[in-house]
Design a protein around this motif. Structure first.
Motif, mmCIF file in Angstrom:
data_model
loop_
_atom_site.group_PDB
_atom_site.id
_atom_site.type_symbol
_atom_site.label_atom_id
_atom_site.label_comp_id
_atom_site.label_asym_id
_atom_site.label_seq_id
_atom_site.Cartn_x
_atom_site.Cartn_y
_atom_site.Cartn_z
ATOM 1 N N MET A 256 42.907 31.331 35.917
ATOM 2 C CA MET A 256 44.044 31.229 36.566
ATOM 3 C C MET A 256 44.160 32.220 37.872
ATOM 4 O O MET A 256 44.510 32.456 39.364
ATOM 5 C CB MET A 256 44.614 30.518 36.436
ATOM 6 C CG MET A 256 45.958 30.538 37.460
ATOM 7 S SD MET A 256 47.745 29.775 36.876
ATOM 8 C CE MET A 256 48.211 30.671 35.799
ATOM 9 N N GLN A 257 44.037 33.198 36.618
ATOM 10 C CA GLN A 257 44.386 35.162 38.189
ATOM 11 C C GLN A 257 43.324 35.321 38.236
ATOM 12 O O GLN A 257 43.523 35.656 39.492
ATOM 13 C CB GLN A 257 44.873 36.141 35.987
ATOM 14 C CG GLN A 257 44.694 37.326 37.080
ATOM 15 C CD GLN A 257 45.523 38.678 35.752
ATOM 16 O OE1 GLN A 257 45.679 37.913 34.534
ATOM 17 N NE2 GLN A 257 45.341 39.401 36.383
ATOM 18 N N VAL A 258 42.380 34.862 38.002
ATOM 19 C CA VAL A 258 40.779 35.527 38.699
ATOM 20 C C VAL A 258 40.376 35.129 39.769
ATOM 21 O O VAL A 258 40.448 35.749 41.060
ATOM 22 C CB VAL A 258 39.590 35.339 37.678
ATOM 23 C CG1 VAL A 258 38.203 36.168 38.274
ATOM 24 C CG2 VAL A 258 39.850 36.328 36.059
ATOM 25 N N ALA A 259 40.576 33.573 39.972
ATOM 26 C CA ALA A 259 41.223 32.722 40.827
ATOM 27 C C ALA A 259 42.198 33.262 41.737
ATOM 28 O O ALA A 259 41.707 32.890 43.232
ATOM 29 C CB ALA A 259 41.595 31.116 40.701
ATOM 30 N N TRP A 260 43.503 33.697 41.790
ATOM 31 C CA TRP A 260 44.259 34.189 42.080
ATOM 32 C C TRP A 260 43.625 35.361 42.921
ATOM 33 O O TRP A 260 43.312 35.385 44.513
ATOM 34 C CB TRP A 260 45.535 33.627 41.887
ATOM 35 C CG TRP A 260 46.112 32.600 42.219
ATOM 36 C CD1 TRP A 260 47.140 31.810 40.572
ATOM 37 C CD2 TRP A 260 46.648 32.153 42.773
ATOM 38 N NE1 TRP A 260 47.168 31.185 40.943
ATOM 39 C CE2 TRP A 260 46.960 31.206 42.650
ATOM 40 C CE3 TRP A 260 46.581 31.656 44.246
ATOM 41 C CZ2 TRP A 260 48.049 30.105 42.783
ATOM 42 C CZ3 TRP A 260 47.341 30.989 45.608
ATOM 43 C CH2 TRP A 260 47.647 30.190 44.651
ATOM 44 N N GLN A 261 43.036 35.350 42.531
ATOM 45 C CA GLN A 261 42.931 37.265 43.424
ATOM 46 C C GLN A 261 41.241 37.445 43.460
ATOM 47 O O GLN A 261 41.553 37.650 45.136
ATOM 48 C CB GLN A 261 41.979 37.879 41.537
ATOM 49 C CG GLN A 261 43.525 39.019 40.895
ATOM 50 C CD GLN A 261 43.095 39.423 39.392
ATOM 51 O OE1 GLN A 261 41.831 39.251 38.980
ATOM 52 N NE2 GLN A 261 43.463 40.550 38.912
ATOM 53 N N ASN A 262 40.628 36.114 43.497
ATOM 54 C CA ASN A 262 39.844 36.102 44.260
ATOM 55 C C ASN A 262 40.037 35.921 45.959
ATOM 56 O O ASN A 262 39.864 35.282 46.720
ATOM 57 C CB ASN A 262 38.719 35.037 44.006
ATOM 58 C CG ASN A 262 37.473 35.884 42.811
ATOM 59 O OD1 ASN A 262 37.302 37.266 43.237
ATOM 60 N ND2 ASN A 262 37.104 35.553 42.216
ATOM 61 N N SER A 263 41.042 34.735 45.591
ATOM 62 C CA SER A 263 41.463 33.631 46.848
ATOM 63 C C SER A 263 42.038 34.793 47.485
ATOM 64 O O SER A 263 42.058 34.535 49.128
ATOM 65 C CB SER A 263 42.352 32.683 46.632
ATOM 66 O OG SER A 263 43.759 33.566 45.710
ATOM 67 N N GLU A 264 42.860 35.780 47.293
ATOM 68 C CA GLU A 264 43.535 36.885 47.740
ATOM 69 C C GLU A 264 42.767 37.704 49.093
ATOM 70 O O GLU A 264 42.689 38.254 49.540
ATOM 71 C CB GLU A 264 44.611 37.397 47.152
ATOM 72 C CG GLU A 264 45.223 38.283 48.182
ATOM 73 C CD GLU A 264 46.264 37.808 48.797
ATOM 74 O OE1 GLU A 264 46.472 38.521 50.232
ATOM 75 O OE2 GLU A 264 47.160 36.594 49.003
ATOM 76 N N MET A 265 41.606 38.185 47.867
ATOM 77 C CA MET A 265 40.448 38.611 48.545
ATOM 78 C C MET A 265 39.536 37.945 49.644
ATOM 79 O O MET A 265 39.435 38.735 50.489
ATOM 80 C CB MET A 265 39.038 39.251 47.518
ATOM 81 C CG MET A 265 38.056 39.373 47.881
ATOM 82 S SD MET A 265 36.299 39.139 48.366
ATOM 83 C CE MET A 265 35.936 38.024 46.975
ATOM 84 N N TRP A 266 39.438 37.026 49.426
ATOM 85 C CA TRP A 266 38.675 36.236 50.676
ATOM 86 C C TRP A 266 39.695 36.161 51.941
ATOM 87 O O TRP A 266 39.471 36.184 52.928
ATOM 88 C CB TRP A 266 38.444 34.836 50.438
ATOM 89 C CG TRP A 266 36.647 34.715 49.750
ATOM 90 C CD1 TRP A 266 36.700 34.609 48.122
ATOM 91 C CD2 TRP A 266 35.355 34.492 50.106
ATOM 92 N NE1 TRP A 266 35.309 34.458 47.970
ATOM 93 C CE2 TRP A 266 34.896 35.219 49.056
ATOM 94 C CE3 TRP A 266 35.439 35.710 51.613
ATOM 95 C CZ2 TRP A 266 33.550 35.956 48.979
ATOM 96 C CZ3 TRP A 266 33.745 35.825 52.083
ATOM 97 C CH2 TRP A 266 32.517 35.921 50.703
#
Length: 298
Positions: A256-266
């Protein structure tokens, strides 16, 4: 001990690989020792201490010595603390309690995290209420009535059937959220529910195919790197629900943490591209089909 007297081979015991503690099979281990065995079949468990405890409780309920009611309640409360996404029915089956008893423990203990989704016995993640998703669908339909229901459903994070039901309710002049779901949550939806625009544009697959044919991207390393990233995201999106359902419970928080970080990056990439497009042609209004898709404000 009856196990020591049997001549049948004993089932493997389960051992935590990291701590070498026996999760399930203490009596079988004792029986093997009494029979003079120097070895015993073992199945190693790889996971967090919380998952090891859950497995120990499940194994005990299936074939161990019966736990007292107090022990089952204590085990259920501990699992609620460490695995709050597990459904009441799944925890009840794991601990030997009734579903209502687990639900009462969840409600009555302030230390148990209260989440908006649960993982059932089948491993699938299900929201407790579709209210927020329905409101997102209503906002998207109001802003983009020409968009397909499939696209609206994907952007809003709901099923196509839910999106269709919202559209039918709006066409009848009803609220998007049924009264029973709106209770306590303010079922009416504001016309400006979407604070950030979500432009449908072409389906991601078609947009990607157009980009893959663009020589300005294909003929340089940075462009090819970007295309590979986009291709992985688009191709993986269609299988994402199945992938999410298969995530082990002890990995949920990290993924979940990685997914949120990736979504914020995009999201930052999309905002940067938008800024560049305005600088490049500040007098031309962007077309919906050319704009990046942005996330709904929660």
């Amino acid at each position: 001990m009856r196990l020591a007297e049997t001549e049948q081979p004993l089932p493997p015991i389960i051992v935590d690989r990291h701590t070498m503690r026996v999760i399930d099979g203490v009596h079988r281990l004792m029986a093997a020792s009494l029979r003079g065995q120097e070895t015993i079949d073992v199945e190693f468990f790889d996971g967090s201490p919380e998952d090891a405890f859950l497995l120990a409780v499940q194994s005990n309920v299936k074939h161990g010595l019966p736990l007292s009611q107090a022990d089952r309640r204590a085990a259920a409360l501990r699992i609620l603390m460490t695995h709050p996404r597990m459904s009441d029915r799944a925890i009840a089956e794991s601990t030997g309690l009734g579903t209502k008893a687990v639900a009462e423990l969840r409600r009555s203990n302030d230390a148990v995290p209260q989440l908006n989704a649960r993982i059932g016995k089948d491993g699938k993640v299900r929201p407790l209420s579709s209210r927020e998703g329905r409101l997102r669908v209503a906002a998207l339909l109001a802003e983009h009535p020409e968009a397909s229901l499939r696209h609206i459903a994907r952007v809003a994070g709901v099923s196509a059937a839910t999106a269709m039901d919202v559209r039918k309710r709006l066409e009848r002049g009803e609220e998007p959220v049924p009264p029973q779901q709106a209770a306590g949550g303010g079922g009416r939806w504001p016309k400006q529910a979407a604070q950030e625009t979500v432009w449908p544009g072409p389906p991601p697959g078609l947009a990607l195919q157009k980009l893959l044919r663009d020589p300005s991207l294909r003929h340089n390393e940075k462009g090819r790197q970007l295309l590979r990233l986009l291709q992985e995201n688009v191709s993986g999106a269609s299988h994402m629900h199945d992938v999410v359902a298969a995530v082990p419970s002890h990995c949920l928080s990290l993924i979940m943490q990685v997914a949120w970080q990736n979504s914020e990056m995009w999201r930052e990439v999309a905002l940067e591209l938008e800024k560049r497009s305005k600088v490049t042609d500040p007098f031309t209004k962007q077309k919906a089909g050319d704009a990046p898709e942005r996330r709904l404000a929660q």
